[in-house]
Enzyme design. Sequence first.
Site, PDB file in Angstrom:
ATOM      1  N   ASP A  71       0.830  -1.217   0.000  1.00  0.00           N
ATOM      2  CA  ASP A  71       0.000   0.000   0.000  1.00  0.00           C
ATOM      3  C   ASP A  71       0.857   1.257   0.000  1.00  0.00           C
ATOM      4  OD1 ASP A  71      -1.828  -1.983   0.398  1.00  0.00           O
ATOM      5  OD2 ASP A  71      -2.515  -1.305   2.369  1.00  0.00           O
ATOM      6  N   ASP A  79      -2.699   5.337  -3.083  1.00  0.00           N
ATOM      7  CA  ASP A  79      -2.033   4.228  -2.405  1.00  0.00           C
ATOM      8  C   ASP A  79      -1.320   3.439  -3.501  1.00  0.00           C
ATOM      9  OD1 ASP A  79      -3.052   4.891   0.079  1.00  0.00           O
ATOM     10  OD2 ASP A  79      -4.015   2.948   0.443  1.00  0.00           O
ATOM     11  N   HIS A 128      -7.639  -0.458  -3.681  1.00  0.00           N
ATOM     12  CA  HIS A 128      -6.560  -1.341  -4.115  1.00  0.00           C
ATOM     13  C   HIS A 128      -7.005  -2.262  -5.253  1.00  0.00           C
ATOM     14  CE1 HIS A 128      -4.901  -0.553   0.154  1.00  0.00           C
ATOM     15  NE2 HIS A 128      -4.841   0.517  -0.625  1.00  0.00           N
ATOM     16  N   ASP A 160      -5.371  -4.941  -6.424  1.00  0.00           N
ATOM     17  CA  ASP A 160      -4.769  -6.274  -6.494  1.00  0.00           C
ATOM     18  C   ASP A 160      -5.664  -7.424  -6.037  1.00  0.00           C
ATOM     19  OD1 ASP A 160      -4.444  -5.323  -3.941  1.00  0.00           O
ATOM     20  OD2 ASP A 160      -2.314  -5.794  -3.763  1.00  0.00           O
ATOM     21  N   CYS A 194      -0.475  -8.050  -1.080  1.00  0.00           N
ATOM     22  CA  CYS A 194      -0.572  -6.902  -0.167  1.00  0.00           C
ATOM     23  C   CYS A 194       0.572  -6.854   0.840  1.00  0.00           C
ATOM     24  CB  CYS A 194      -1.869  -6.959   0.631  1.00  0.00           C
ATOM     25  SG  CYS A 194      -3.360  -6.902  -0.350  1.00  0.00           S
TER      26      CYS A 194
HETATM   27  O1  DAV Z   1     -11.165  -6.857  -2.822  1.00  0.00           O
HETATM   28  O2  DAV Z   1     -11.323  -6.123  -0.876  1.00  0.00           O
HETATM   29  C1  DAV Z   1      -8.302  -6.165  -1.551  1.00  0.00           C
HETATM   30  C2  DAV Z   1      -6.994  -5.441  -1.496  1.00  0.00           C
HETATM   31  C3  DAV Z   1      -6.629  -5.061  -0.126  1.00  0.00           C
HETATM   32  N1  DAV Z   1      -5.366  -4.366  -0.054  1.00  0.00           N
HETATM   33  C4  DAV Z   1     -10.718  -6.172  -1.932  1.00  0.00           C
HETATM   34  C5  DAV Z   1      -9.422  -5.409  -2.107  1.00  0.00           C
END
Ligand code: DAV
Length: 387
Positions: free
Chosen positions: A126, A210, A259, A261, A363
Amino acid sequence: MENLLKLEPNPSLLSNQTLPVVNSYNEWDPLKEVIVGRVEGAAVPHLEPALLTNSYPNNLGFFQKYAGQPFPQELVEIAAKELNDFCHILEAFGVTVRRPDIIDFSKTYKTLDFEASGFYAAMPRDVLIVVGNEIIEAPMAWRSRFFEYRAYRSLMLEYFRRGAKWTTAPKPSMSDEFYDFEFAQKPVEERYALTKKGHFVIRDTEPSFDAADIVRFGRDLFVQRSHVTNNIGITWLKRHLGDTFRVHVVNFPDYNPMHIDASLVPLRPGLALINPARPCLEKELFKKAGWDLVDAAPSTLPDNWPMYMCSSWVCMNILSLDPETIVVEKQEEPMQKLLKDLGFKVIPVDLRHLYTFGGSFHCVTCDVRREGKLEEYGFSDPLEEEG
Ligand code: DAV
């Protein structure tokens, strides 16, 4: 097709090459050095506007109960053990593993604009992004994450002393004007409807992103607008990276975006996973470039598993050790099968308790060094200037 010929990695050219200290152009080249996050010192943030937007309504009680306090110790212990075991597995594959400093994130702090306490250093993805030979500290958008970079500063200084190009992107003030407080207070359905129309909890008053809203495909980077990444932040990134890289904005029917990913995950040249619950709206762009997009398999996580920060789609949040070898969560058998059927060697590793902290293998890592160099993988210039 000329594009497709470029897709073949050439290991013989790479094996004896001396790599710069920071060197990573994509998500799949052979991994040499990685930062793996830590949950020790993690604290539960106060319900600030951006966190209120991204957390799920049934979790509000957890945040109200623990705000400003360390994460419950039993959660920290089990997730810390999973991370340590993951580090040993990476080392067994010849990867150098680095860890952030342990910081007590429950300490409160005050800037000229706000007061908050911290979060954690569990998710280097992040905060940090390596683009070629440069490591960039992202601005971040949560008040609880304003000082998160400090856990990585001793590593950044070391990389810098060893010759790395190190950049900190300008941080937003995170003053009240930066957030849409009214939006954050709205019922979840109303927020989703507004986000569908392009409304987010952070405003465009100051650049913010981020690092985990960006995914790297060599010269081409894909970024999503989210509750932590704004248009002016994307403009900063484009202008900063200049003509060497191309930044494409992509969209997903994800109305609580934070995010990229667990939405778009490249596996090797020409092949990427997408999330069937929120399929990329720009599929054509990938098809035109000669890429196949494959639907990820859903998670096996039980419905009652505590997930405070993310969805169970983190089952697709894998880490590639090279274009043929992928680390996948041990109990995500459907994802493992899918990847094996696609010809990958799968390394199953336990990380389920870490999900509770908001992420999985991608992550919790920042790949500082991979073999390889700047390549194009079939994409063209972005159609229109955004931001
Ligand atoms: O699909 O909740 C996940 C990424 C978390 N850094 C989600 C995003």
